[in-house]
Scaffold this motif. Structure first.
Motif, PDB file in Angstrom:
ATOM      1  N   VAL A 225       0.781  -1.025   0.180  1.00 14.67           N
ATOM      2  CA  VAL A 225      -0.180   0.064   0.175  1.00 14.67           C
ATOM      3  C   VAL A 225       0.973   1.161  -0.125  1.00 14.67           C
ATOM      4  N   THR A 226       0.755   2.323  -1.024  1.00 12.96           N
ATOM      5  CA  THR A 226       1.572   3.079  -1.332  1.00 12.96           C
ATOM      6  C   THR A 226       0.715   4.419  -1.032  1.00 12.96           C
ATOM      7  N   LEU A 227       1.269   5.392  -0.352  1.00  8.43           N
ATOM      8  CA  LEU A 227       0.564   6.923  -0.273  1.00  8.43           C
ATOM      9  C   LEU A 227       1.285   7.477  -1.538  1.00  8.43           C
ATOM     10  N   TYR A 252      -5.546  12.561  -0.917  1.00  8.11           N
ATOM     11  CA  TYR A 252      -4.309  11.647  -1.320  1.00  8.11           C
ATOM     12  C   TYR A 252      -4.890  10.616  -1.814  1.00  8.11           C
ATOM     13  N   THR A 253      -3.844   9.561  -2.482  1.00  8.62           N
ATOM     14  CA  THR A 253      -4.184   8.567  -3.405  1.00  8.62           C
ATOM     15  C   THR A 253      -3.449   7.316  -2.913  1.00  8.62           C
ATOM     16  N   LEU A 254      -4.428   6.219  -2.559  1.00  7.45           N
ATOM     17  CA  LEU A 254      -3.616   5.072  -1.997  1.00  7.45           C
ATOM     18  C   LEU A 254      -3.302   4.061  -3.119  1.00  7.45           C
ATOM     19  N   HIS A 255      -2.373   3.709  -3.689  1.00 13.34           N
ATOM     20  CA  HIS A 255      -1.997   2.668  -4.717  1.00 13.34           C
ATOM     21  C   HIS A 255      -1.637   1.398  -4.016  1.00 13.34           C
ATOM     22  N   VAL A 256      -2.814   0.352  -4.237  1.00 11.65           N
ATOM     23  CA  VAL A 256      -2.579  -1.074  -3.541  1.00 11.65           C
ATOM     24  C   VAL A 256      -2.304  -2.036  -4.800  1.00 11.65           C
ATOM     25  N   VAL A 257      -1.215  -2.640  -4.347  1.00  9.54           N
ATOM     26  CA  VAL A 257      -0.944  -3.843  -5.452  1.00  9.54           C
ATOM     27  C   VAL A 257      -0.542  -5.287  -4.588  1.00  9.54           C
ATOM     28  N   LYS A 258      -1.010  -6.037  -5.474  1.00  9.89           N
ATOM     29  CA  LYS A 258      -0.765  -7.540  -4.675  1.00  9.89           C
ATOM     30  C   LYS A 258      -0.718  -8.497  -6.228  1.00  9.89           C
ATOM     31  N   ASP A 264      -6.272   2.068  -7.273  1.00  6.70           N
ATOM     32  CA  ASP A 264      -6.184   3.093  -6.741  1.00  6.70           C
ATOM     33  C   ASP A 264      -7.226   3.692  -5.920  1.00  6.70           C
ATOM     34  N   ALA A 265      -7.187   4.165  -4.830  1.00  6.22           N
ATOM     35  CA  ALA A 265      -8.220   4.821  -3.806  1.00  6.22           C
ATOM     36  C   ALA A 265      -8.014   6.266  -3.489  1.00  6.22           C
ATOM     37  N   ALA A 266      -9.113   7.200  -3.949  1.00  9.22           N
ATOM     38  CA  ALA A 266      -8.692   8.279  -3.315  1.00  9.22           C
ATOM     39  C   ALA A 266      -9.028   8.677  -1.980  1.00  9.22           C
ATOM     40  N   ILE A 267      -8.420   9.237  -1.155  1.00 13.90           N
ATOM     41  CA  ILE A 267      -8.757   9.318   0.362  1.00 13.90           C
ATOM     42  C   ILE A 267      -8.479  10.877   0.724  1.00 13.90           C
ATOM     43  N   THR A 268      -9.204  11.316   1.832  1.00 13.20           N
ATOM     44  CA  THR A 268      -9.074  12.431   2.686  1.00 13.20           C
ATOM     45  C   THR A 268      -8.773  12.105   4.076  1.00 13.20           C
ATOM     46  N   VAL A 269      -7.701  12.880   4.353  1.00 12.74           N
ATOM     47  CA  VAL A 269      -7.182  12.970   5.796  1.00 12.74           C
ATOM     48  C   VAL A 269      -7.213  14.238   6.302  1.00 12.74           C
TER      49      VAL A 269
END
Length: 282
Positions: A225-227, A252-258, A264-269
């Motif tokens: 999981v990458t920010l 931000y964008t979370l980039h998830v790889v398996k 990719d998922a857009a998030i708010t912090v």
């Protein structure tokens, strides 16, 4: 729990490899009153005192985390249970010496275990933490032996006392959701002995946590999981959870790889109410 303790002591005094006299004796838990006259050689463990062990009292809860929830278990009540141990030989030519020998064998066996080994624990005591301390031949200076035996309704006879401290759960475990966002506030204090920060010096940053799942909401372990905007990464654990930080508030964008699957998922912090940082990788 107390019944389980009695069964545990019976298991210790019935284990293979004991001296012949002790191995042949039955283990009882009766009141050794005058009418107590067993028909076969017996070791009797009479539970005569149950009280809280104040010295072992704890207020620190145990927290178990799994599946995005935390189970909070308050420490158990620690209870010291004391048994009067007596020997009752049947048959033979010198009952008094048989009684002494049987008591000494019991003392030798019980004294081997400053804490009760796991293989002997019965019922609800199995797996109990912390281990159960046991003290054999404990002297109770507040007890008058003659008065004690008078209260029992019998004449004074050789005995020893064994005390075991067990834990009794009296609180219901609490299940709460795990925190999704942790806030870190840095800045210059208004004074060395104060916690307030000077205006304009505060810097807020956050640490976030989430869970990566796949088909059927199964956790995905070993996903990266990458920010994206910060270039920081984490790997999910066996429960699919990850933690990233620190970061300033923003989008931000979370980039998830398996393996060969990415998302990719857009998030708010920090996350707005009702939202989280979980990602379903399908």
């Amino acid at each position: 729990m107390i019944r389980d303790l009695s069964q545990t002591l019976r298991a210790i005094l019935s284990q293979p490899g004991l001296p012949a006299e002790l191995a042949a004796a039955q283990i009882a838990f009766d009141r050794p009153a005058e009418q107590f006259k067993p028909q076969q050689t017996t070791v009797d463990l009479f539970l005569y005192d149950v009280r809280e062990s104040v010295e072992l009292r704890s207020s620190e809860p145990v927290i178990e985390r799994a599946g995005g929830e935390a189970v909070i278990r308050r420490p158990p009540l620690r209870v010291a249970c004391s048994y009067l141990v007596t020997a009752w030989p049947v048959g033979g030519t010198e009952p008094a010496l048989q009684e002494h020998r049987l008591l000494s064998q019991v003392l030798q066996v019980l004294s081997r275990y400053p804490v009760i080994p796991a293989q002997f624990l019965q019922g609800g005591l199995a797996g109990q933490e912390p281990p159960l301390p046991m003290v054999a031949a404990l002297v109770d200076r507040q007890k008058s032996l003659s008065e004690f035996w008078t209260a029992l309704g019998n004449r004074l006879r050789p005995s020893l006392t064994v005390t075991v401290t067990i834990g009794i759960d009296i609180f219901t475990p609490e299940t709460v959701s795990m925190v999704l966002t942790g806030e870190l506030l840095l800045g210059e204090r208004t004074a060395p002995d104060e916690t307030a920060l000077k205006a304009g010096t505060e810097v807020r940053s956050y640490r976030i946590g989430g869970r990566v799942t796949g088909a059927g909401d199964a956790p995905v372990a070993g996903a990266t999981v990458t920010l994206v905007e910060r270039g920081i990464s984490a790997t999910t654990g066996g429960d699919g959870r990850f933690v990233l930080g620190a970061m300033k508030p923003g989008s931000y964008t979370l980039h998830v790889v398996k393996g060969g699957t990415a998302k990719d998922a857009a998030i708010t912090v920090p996350a707005p109410g009702g939202e989280n940082y979980d990602v379903q990788l399908t």
